[in-house]
Scaffold this active site. Structure first.
Site, short mmCIF file in Angstrom:
data_model
loop_
_atom_site.label_atom_id
_atom_site.label_comp_id
_atom_site.label_asym_id
_atom_site.label_seq_id
_atom_site.Cartn_x
_atom_site.Cartn_y
_atom_site.Cartn_z
N GLU A 1 -8.80 -7.71 -8.19
CA GLU A 1 -9.84 -7.35 -8.94
C GLU A 1 -10.52 -7.53 -10.31
OE1 GLU A 1 -6.13 -6.52 -8.77
OE2 GLU A 1 -6.25 -3.82 -7.50
N ALA B 1 -7.66 -0.82 -1.76
CA ALA B 1 -8.79 0.09 -3.00
C ALA B 1 -10.34 0.06 -1.92
CB ALA B 1 -9.57 0.94 -3.84
N GLU C 1 -0.64 -3.15 -4.69
CA GLU C 1 0.10 -1.58 -5.93
C GLU C 1 0.76 -0.65 -5.04
OE1 GLU C 1 -3.59 -1.49 -7.25
OE2 GLU C 1 -3.13 -1.57 -9.09
N GLY D 1 -4.89 -2.95 -4.31
CA GLY D 1 -4.54 -1.16 -4.53
C GLY D 1 -3.12 -1.69 -3.15
N1 3HC Z 1 -13.03 -2.27 0.86
C1 3HC Z 1 -14.04 -1.76 1.42
N2 3HC Z 1 -14.32 -2.84 2.37
C2 3HC Z 1 -13.73 -4.36 2.17
C3 3HC Z 1 -12.64 -4.36 1.65
C4 3HC Z 1 -12.09 -3.42 0.62
N3 3HC Z 1 -11.60 -3.35 0.01
N4 3HC Z 1 -12.22 -5.71 2.45
C5 3HC Z 1 -13.60 -6.42 2.91
N5 3HC Z 1 -14.03 -4.77 3.44
C6 3HC Z 1 -14.61 -4.89 4.69
C7 3HC Z 1 -16.06 -6.14 3.90
O1 3HC Z 1 -16.70 -5.69 3.50
C8 3HC Z 1 -16.60 -6.66 5.91
O2 3HC Z 1 -17.38 -5.15 6.28
P1 3HC Z 1 -18.32 -5.48 6.84
O3 3HC Z 1 -18.23 -6.45 8.58
O4 3HC Z 1 -19.00 -4.44 6.93
O5 3HC Z 1 -19.15 -7.21 6.48
C9 3HC Z 1 -14.88 -6.33 6.81
O6 3HC Z 1 -14.20 -5.25 5.60
C10 3HC Z 1 -14.31 -7.61 6.29
O7 3HC Z 1 -14.02 -8.36 5.63
P2 3HC Z 1 -14.95 -9.92 5.32
O8 3HC Z 1 -16.21 -10.34 6.32
O9 3HC Z 1 -14.18 -10.49 4.06
O10 3HC Z 1 -13.47 -10.18 6.43
P3 3HC Z 1 -12.09 -11.57 6.18
O11 3HC Z 1 -11.33 -11.67 7.58
O12 3HC Z 1 -12.86 -13.03 6.48
O13 3HC Z 1 -11.48 -11.61 4.63
C11 3HC Z 1 -10.21 -9.88 3.07
C12 3HC Z 1 -10.60 -10.04 4.95
C13 3HC Z 1 -9.25 -11.04 2.98
C14 3HC Z 1 -9.32 -8.85 3.16
C15 3HC Z 1 -11.85 -10.17 2.28
O14 3HC Z 1 -12.14 -8.91 3.18
C16 3HC Z 1 -11.12 -9.42 0.87
O15 3HC Z 1 -10.78 -10.50 -0.42
N6 3HC Z 1 -11.46 -7.79 0.60
C17 3HC Z 1 -11.67 -7.72 -0.41
C18 3HC Z 1 -9.93 -7.53 -1.11
C19 3HC Z 1 -10.35 -6.83 -2.28
O16 3HC Z 1 -10.81 -7.20 -3.14
N7 3HC Z 1 -9.06 -5.58 -2.67
C20 3HC Z 1 -9.65 -4.95 -4.04
C21 3HC Z 1 -9.78 -4.09 -4.03
S1 3HC Z 1 -10.23 -3.08 -5.73
C22 3HC Z 1 -8.78 -2.20 -5.26
O17 3HC Z 1 -7.61 -2.75 -4.70
C23 3HC Z 1 -8.66 -1.80 -6.75
C24 3HC Z 1 -7.37 -0.60 -6.86
O18 3HC Z 1 -6.77 -1.69 -8.05
C25 3HC Z 1 -7.13 0.37 -7.46
#
Ligand code: 3HC
Ligand code: NAI
Length: 695
Positions: A129, A67, A109, A106
């Protein structure tokens, strides 16, 4: 072949096959536009009679990273991700998901709602999450048990751990692993479905094997390991509901997801996620970093050997210098032990360790070995004269353009730089102990430090998998300057009536990894003692001085390394040192203090207020760029509870007005220590927050 849309979600059709491409750089987060596009694509394809099978894949480096975290906390906009997943699963035509890069949260999912999943070899999947204070809220807690079973689903969902394609295949979370371009694989997989070579099935129609023992075990484990956290416990409840019919389980998941969303821990954990990334936004970000292939490390003690290990693990060549052969051999053996630890933890292959030790690591007693080094990091004793001597020698030996860095904890980097003829090439690189484990690196920018050096410090941190935070020069930079105030507040509480154990317990219950007295015992009480003796001649008369730590050191008790400090480290565990309690009583009596009792809340209020007070002055002084940089320092270097988001995030949660009120009340007892910083007064008056200043 037609390409019907140029938006985030585009459809390409080829006879009976439709490919849906998701293109929302950088990580294909499931933002509102992407979600709306996906539902629209499903509706379009459902009513396109020629299309018989649909495959979804991601453009760029990844499938979907989850998400869009930036939308959390904003009013939700239809369609929500659960609806998107339900829409995909309900499609009458088979839907395949082709996963490359990351399918996280997500993203996973969405994949599980498809009717079959193909992974590319480099895939990472997981449910992060829980690390953000929530649970998979788009059917993840219901569909993962249907594919992988309750036990595996619990493991993934409650830990947030990430796994690769092979493990995903073994857990039946994906059906196949294929090598190639995601679009081409999507096309072949779709054809396979048409040819009856790839079976498809709705995940929601599968049954879940009940596993009450796994649920009970997970609950017991979390009660023991994560009593302070909210989300992991909710994750278990949600997975437990997966044995019910899908609609019922999804409703339970939704209710628990909302609970998590409304929890302050969610805000803190998401702040921590963004803090890790925000710190890279520095004025020098556009500078080209200097090349760093060979690093010299001076000093093979606690820090030097940790720094050397960290660099070696990142593939950098290291030359370590010590005072004599014996010390060099000692340093070498610590590095060998650290690398052995990495092998044992599965972080390093044994043959790679052997190659590092024979090809990439050497020790010397002669600084001339640094003539060709790109960067030299000094980690000798914390003594200005010793450091100055080292830097003037390096100045005469190192090649032009080489970077000269100090790992000093407190000393003035400008003064160190001034002994060289190249102050522009001098910087502070402040690692934290143990340096091969701790993620924080303070990049300390002196007055004359060249901008590309700062960029090099950040590039090095990235290579070492560390989090760099930019700091200015002052006594202790960001982290240790706050630590001094934090420790002073703890000492005052001890003098006034709370025991070290009570104070430490209050802070660990608050969520800190360790309390201040246990930390001092770990670091070695002699270090602070030496610093206090050094500063004694300049200590202001108004400053309240607590002599207890000195009295402890006078007994030869330096903490863990001597088996005794504030606590006793015996075979049967850690217990309060009864002799220290006697010393405390004596010192209170000498000072005429009648001890009073402090509740846990009073203890944490005072400590947090002291931390925030000092952090605010650090901002005022321009030592930290933004409040969020201070949060990152404390989260990644000082065991600050991640779910509280760091000191400045906590300050906003408490409110500037309340903090001012507290400091004014405490200053009745000690007006020298407790002073309201001007910035805090301003925020209290204007209703502003630290978050407003994160840029
Ligand atoms: N939403 C919004 N922005 C995100 C994002 C996300 N899920 N994941 C990464 N970004 C953004 C980062 O903030 C960063 O932005 P910036 O350049 O402005 O600082 C940019 O994307 C690049 O991210 P990274 O610097 O972390 O890039 P990497 O290549 O090192 O890593 C990644 C990529 C492995 C995808 C890492 O970003 C990551 O682990 N992201 C988080 C994933 C996550 O937690 N997902 C779960 C979200 S909650 C969810 O899905 C709820 C659902 O169940 C309803
Ligand atoms: P240490 O005492 O464990 O190691 C210092 C090493 O430097 C010793 O092995 C000594 O033989 C060697 N040394 C001294 N003078 C030398 C010289 N002229 N040439 C070559 N080697 C020399 O000390 P530690 O803890 O590793 O600290 C080193 C530096 O790192 C200090 O500036 C300290 O403030 C800083 N630091 C310490 C942290 C900690 O938690 N211990 C954390 C972060 C920084």
């Amino acid at each position: 072949m037609t390409d019907t849309s140029a938006s985030l979600v585009s459809i390409e059709t080829s006879g009976p096959i439709a490919l849906i491409k998701l293109n929302n750089p950088p990580v294909n987060a499931a933002s509102h536009a992407l979600r709306a596009g996906l539902v629209e694509a499903m509706d379009t394809l459902a009513s396109t009679s020629d299309v018989k099978v649909v495959a979804i894949y991601g453009a760029g480096t990844t499938f979907i990273a989850g998400a869009d975290i930036k939308e959390f906390g904003m009013p939700p906009k239809d369609p929500w991700l659960p609806e998107v997943c339900n829409r995909i699963e309900a499609m009458e035509k088979p839907v395949i998901a082709v996963l490359h890069g990351n399918a996280l949260g997500g993203g996973l999912e969405v994949a599980m709602a498809a009717h079959a999943r193909i992974a590319l070899p480099g895939l990472t999947i997981g449910f992060p999450e829980v690390t953000l204070g929530i649970l998979p809220g788009a059917g993840g807690t219901q569909r993962a048990p249907r594919l992988a079973g309750i036990s595996a689903a619990l493991d993934l969902i409650t830990t947030g751990k990430r796994i690769g394609a092979q493990e995903a295949l073994a857990l039946d979370l994906v059906d196949r692993i294929e090598t190639g371009d995601p679009r081409d694989i999507a096309m072949v997989a779709a054809q396979d479905v048409l040819d009856g070579q790839l079976a498809t099935r709705r995940t929601g129609e599968r049954a879940v094997e009940p596993d009450p023992a796994a649920i009970e075990a997970a609950k017991a484990q979390l009660q023991k390991t994560q009593p302070n956290l909210f989300a992991p416990h909710k994750c278990v409840e949600a997975v437990a509901a997966s044995t019910k019919p899908l609609a019922e389980g999804l409703a339970t998941e939704r209710a628990l997801f909302e609970d998590c969303m409304n929890s302050p821990q969610r805000a803190g954990l998401i702040h921590a996620f963004f803090a890790e990334r925000a710190v890279t936004k520095i004025p020098e970000a556009k500078e080209t970093p200097r090349k760093v292939e060979t690093i010299g490390v001076i000093g093979g003690g606690t820090m030097g050997s940790g720094i050397a290990t960290s660099c070696l693990l990142a593939g950098v060549t290291v030359i370590m210098a010590e005072r004599d052969e014996e010390a060099a051999a000692r340093g070498r053996s610590i590095v060998e032990k650290n690398l052995e630890g990495a092998v044992k933890r599965g972080k390093l292959a044994a043959d790679k360790r052997d190659a590092i030790l024979s090809n990439a690591y050497s020790t010397t007693t002669d600084y001339r070995a640094f003539a060709d080094a790109d960067l030299v990091i000094e980690a000798v004793f914390e003594d200005m004269d010793v450091k100055k001597d080292v830097f003037s020698k390096l100045d005469g030996i190192c090649k032009p353009g080489a970077i000269l860095a100090t790992n000093t904890s407190y000393l003035d980097v400008n003064e160190i730089a001034a002994v060289t003829k190249r102050p522009q090439d001098v910087i502070g690189l402040h690692f934290f102990s143990p340096a091969h484990i701790m993620r924080l690196l303070e990049v300390v920018v002196a007055d004359k430090t060249a901008p590309d050096l700062v960029a090099t410090g950040f590039a090095l941190a990235k290579r070492l998998k560390k989090i760099a935070v930019r700091a200015g020069v002052c006594d202790g930079f960001i982290g240790n300057r706050i630590l001094n105030t934090y420790k002073a507040a703890a000492d005052y509480l001890m003098m006034d009536g709370a025991s070290p154990e009570e104070i430490d317990n209050a802070l660990t219950n608050y969520g800190f990894a360790m309390g201040p007295f246990a930390v001092s015992d770990l670091a070695g009480l002699d270090i602070g003692w030496a610093a206090r003796k050094r500063l004694a001649p300049t200590r202001p008369a108004e400053e309240r001085y607590v002599p207890i730590p000195d009295r402890i050191c006078e007994q030869g008790w330096f903490g863990r390394k001597t088996g005794r400090g504030f606590f006793v480290y015996g075979e049967d565990g850690v217990t309060p040192n009864p002799d220290v309690l006697k010393i405390i009583d004596e010192e209170r009596e000498k000072a005429g203090i009648a001890p009073r009792s402090f509740s846990e809340k009073e203890i944490t209020d005072r400590i947090m207020t002291a931390i925030i007070m000092e952090a605010t002055t650090i901002l005022e002084d321009g030592i930290a760029l933004r409040p969020i940089d201070i949060d990152a320092v404390y989260l990644f270097g000082y065991g600050f509870p991640r779910f509280r988001g760091g000191p400045m995030h906590t300050a906003d949660a408490i409110g500037a007005g309340e903090l001012v009120r507290r400091i004014e009340a405490y200053s009745q007892e000690d007006a020298y220590f407790w002073k309201v910083p001007a910035l805090l007064s301003e925020l209290a008056e204007t209703g502003g927050t630290f978050a407003d200043r994160n840029g």
